[in-house]
Motif scaffolding. Structure first.
Motif, PDB file in Angstrom:
ATOM      1  N   SER A  88       0.900  -1.308  -0.015  1.00  0.00           N
ATOM      2  CA  SER A  88       0.150   0.046   0.050  1.00  0.00           C
ATOM      3  C   SER A  88       0.751   1.238   0.096  1.00  0.00           C
ATOM      4  O   SER A  88       1.813   1.245   0.738  1.00  0.00           O
ATOM      5  CB  SER A  88      -0.861  -0.057   1.073  1.00  0.00           C
ATOM      6  N   PRO A  89       0.638   2.366  -0.700  1.00  0.00           N
ATOM      7  CA  PRO A  89       1.229   3.432  -0.876  1.00  0.00           C
ATOM      8  C   PRO A  89       1.253   4.204   0.598  1.00  0.00           C
ATOM      9  O   PRO A  89       2.158   5.181   0.642  1.00  0.00           O
ATOM     10  CB  PRO A  89       0.750   4.194  -2.062  1.00  0.00           C
ATOM     11  N   ASP A  90       0.108   3.932   1.442  1.00  0.00           N
ATOM     12  CA  ASP A  90       0.116   4.479   2.537  1.00  0.00           C
ATOM     13  C   ASP A  90       1.059   4.227   3.522  1.00  0.00           C
ATOM     14  O   ASP A  90       1.196   4.736   4.937  1.00  0.00           O
ATOM     15  CB  ASP A  90      -1.298   4.483   3.189  1.00  0.00           C
ATOM     16  N   VAL A  91       1.923   2.941   3.272  1.00  0.00           N
ATOM     17  CA  VAL A  91       2.779   2.646   4.289  1.00  0.00           C
ATOM     18  C   VAL A  91       4.114   2.398   3.571  1.00  0.00           C
ATOM     19  O   VAL A  91       4.570   2.307   2.655  1.00  0.00           O
ATOM     20  CB  VAL A  91       2.542   0.916   4.590  1.00  0.00           C
ATOM     21  N   CYS A  92       4.884   3.587   4.350  1.00  0.00           N
ATOM     22  CA  CYS A  92       6.465   3.598   3.885  1.00  0.00           C
ATOM     23  C   CYS A  92       6.415   4.214   2.436  1.00  0.00           C
ATOM     24  O   CYS A  92       7.351   3.911   1.635  1.00  0.00           O
ATOM     25  CB  CYS A  92       7.135   2.426   4.058  1.00  0.00           C
ATOM     26  N   SER A  93       5.421   4.886   2.117  1.00  0.00           N
ATOM     27  CA  SER A  93       5.292   5.350   0.779  1.00  0.00           C
ATOM     28  C   SER A  93       5.196   4.236  -0.406  1.00  0.00           C
ATOM     29  O   SER A  93       5.774   4.712  -1.381  1.00  0.00           O
ATOM     30  CB  SER A  93       6.340   6.565   0.534  1.00  0.00           C
ATOM     31  N   GLY A  94       4.971   3.202  -0.157  1.00  0.00           N
ATOM     32  CA  GLY A  94       4.816   2.199  -0.890  1.00  0.00           C
ATOM     33  C   GLY A  94       6.200   1.302  -1.136  1.00  0.00           C
ATOM     34  O   GLY A  94       6.437   0.418  -1.875  1.00  0.00           O
ATOM     35  N   HIS A  95       7.363   1.676  -0.317  1.00  0.00           N
ATOM     36  CA  HIS A  95       8.657   1.242  -0.622  1.00  0.00           C
ATOM     37  C   HIS A  95       8.923  -0.151   0.371  1.00  0.00           C
ATOM     38  O   HIS A  95       8.215  -0.301   1.408  1.00  0.00           O
ATOM     39  CB  HIS A  95       9.607   2.318  -0.135  1.00  0.00           C
ATOM     40  N   GLY A  96       9.683  -0.958   0.028  1.00  0.00           N
ATOM     41  CA  GLY A  96      10.072  -2.002   0.938  1.00  0.00           C
ATOM     42  C   GLY A  96       9.527  -3.233   0.245  1.00  0.00           C
ATOM     43  O   GLY A  96       8.668  -3.281  -0.671  1.00  0.00           O
ATOM     44  N   VAL A  97      10.344  -4.232   0.412  1.00  0.00           N
ATOM     45  CA  VAL A  97       9.961  -5.609   0.006  1.00  0.00           C
ATOM     46  C   VAL A  97       9.818  -6.825   0.951  1.00  0.00           C
ATOM     47  O   VAL A  97      10.568  -6.712   1.972  1.00  0.00           O
ATOM     48  CB  VAL A  97      10.965  -6.136  -1.029  1.00  0.00           C
ATOM     49  N   CYS A  98       8.820  -7.659   0.870  1.00  0.00           N
ATOM     50  CA  CYS A  98       8.490  -8.513   1.747  1.00  0.00           C
ATOM     51  C   CYS A  98       9.004  -9.864   1.483  1.00  0.00           C
ATOM     52  O   CYS A  98       8.752 -10.249   0.200  1.00  0.00           O
ATOM     53  CB  CYS A  98       7.013  -8.879   2.139  1.00  0.00           C
ATOM     54  N   SER A  99       9.564 -10.587   2.188  1.00  0.00           N
ATOM     55  CA  SER A  99       9.973 -11.950   1.824  1.00  0.00           C
ATOM     56  C   SER A  99       9.344 -13.115   2.565  1.00  0.00           C
ATOM     57  O   SER A  99       9.203 -12.997   3.828  1.00  0.00           O
ATOM     58  CB  SER A  99      11.809 -12.248   2.254  1.00  0.00           C
ATOM     59  N   TYR A 100       8.889 -14.067   1.921  1.00  0.00           N
ATOM     60  CA  TYR A 100       8.059 -15.071   2.491  1.00  0.00           C
ATOM     61  C   TYR A 100       8.460 -16.306   2.568  1.00  0.00           C
ATOM     62  O   TYR A 100       9.517 -16.833   1.750  1.00  0.00           O
ATOM     63  CB  TYR A 100       6.736 -15.402   1.448  1.00  0.00           C
TER      64      TYR A 100
END
Length: 234
Positions: free
Chosen positions: A216-228
């Motif tokens: 979501s662009p509302d969290v950290c301006s949409g930056h970041g990557v999640c690893s599952y």
């Protein structure tokens, strides 16, 4: 007033007609919005039974109601309390930063830490509000969930008496009657709504992959990557 605008309307609160054998009396004031937000101080305990303050926006899920909490103490610090409610809605044209600068400038010269703290608490609640514009209260209610409040564009936990995926997620919660018949993991299904965890893939109920917050662009301006990772760490 009984209602007003966040960071703009000044609410005057008076606690009167109290008496006790153990005088003098002292008072403090705070405001409460929801169980997901801590009670915030308006005024620390003092001999003053009157306080004026601006307030943050109430929760949409609670019809924008803000509860004012007033504790009244006797000289032995035994106390009672009384609550009242006002309706506070937002005006997006009001800049929280400008408001806070104005308040600190005003109260800084008087060294009134109580009012400075109240202004800080009001701004903190305001700026930490998440964007829920795409998930109105009615939508969350249709999922038997509490209104969006902590995660952008996402309904909150299941309503009392309902069960489903835990936490903040846009999936259906089931009442106790339906919960007994809803499909569990690896059981057959034809739609997401038939699965306890809200995910039907290839006609089988599966555990859904958690949504990456920064999608979501509302969290950290949409930056970041999640690893599952699976249960084995792979």
């Amino acid at each position: 007033p009984a209602q007003g605008t966040a960071l703009f309307t000044t609410f005057s609160i008076i606690s009167s007609e109290w008496s006790d054998v153990d005088m003098p009396l002292t008072y403090d004031f705070a405001h409460f919005i929801s169980v997901n937000i801590p009670v915030m101080s308006i005024s620390l305990r003092s001999s003053s039974n009157v306080v004026s303050t601006e307030l943050p926006e109430g929760s949409a899920g609670a019809s924008f109601v803000v509860t004012i909490i007033n504790n009244i103490y006797d000289s032995s610090l035994a106390y009672t309390n009384v609550n009242s409610s006002v309706i506070v809605t937002a005006d997006n044209s009001i800049d929280p930063t400008a408001y806070f600068k104005a308040q600190t400038s005003l109260y800084g010269s008087t060294f009134d830490t109580s009012k400075a703290t109240a202004a800080l608490n009001t701004v903190a609640v305001t700026v930490n509000r998440v964007n829920c514009s795409l998930v109105p209260v009615a939508y969350c209610e249709s999922l038997n969930r509490q209104a969006c409040e902590l995660t952008p564009q996402t309904c909150s936990s299941c309503l009392p008496g309902f069960a489903g995926r835990s936490g903040n997620v846009n999936s259906l919660c089931f009442n106790s009657t339906a919960n007994a018949t809803v499909a569990r993991l690896n059981e057959p299904c034809s739609s997401d709504s038939q699965c306890f965890f809200g995910s039907c893939v290839d006609n089988v109920c599966v555990a859904p992959v958690k949504t990456c917050p920064s999608s979501s662009p509302d969290v950290c301006s949409g930056h970041g990557v999640c690893s599952y990772l699976d249960q084995l760490g792979n």
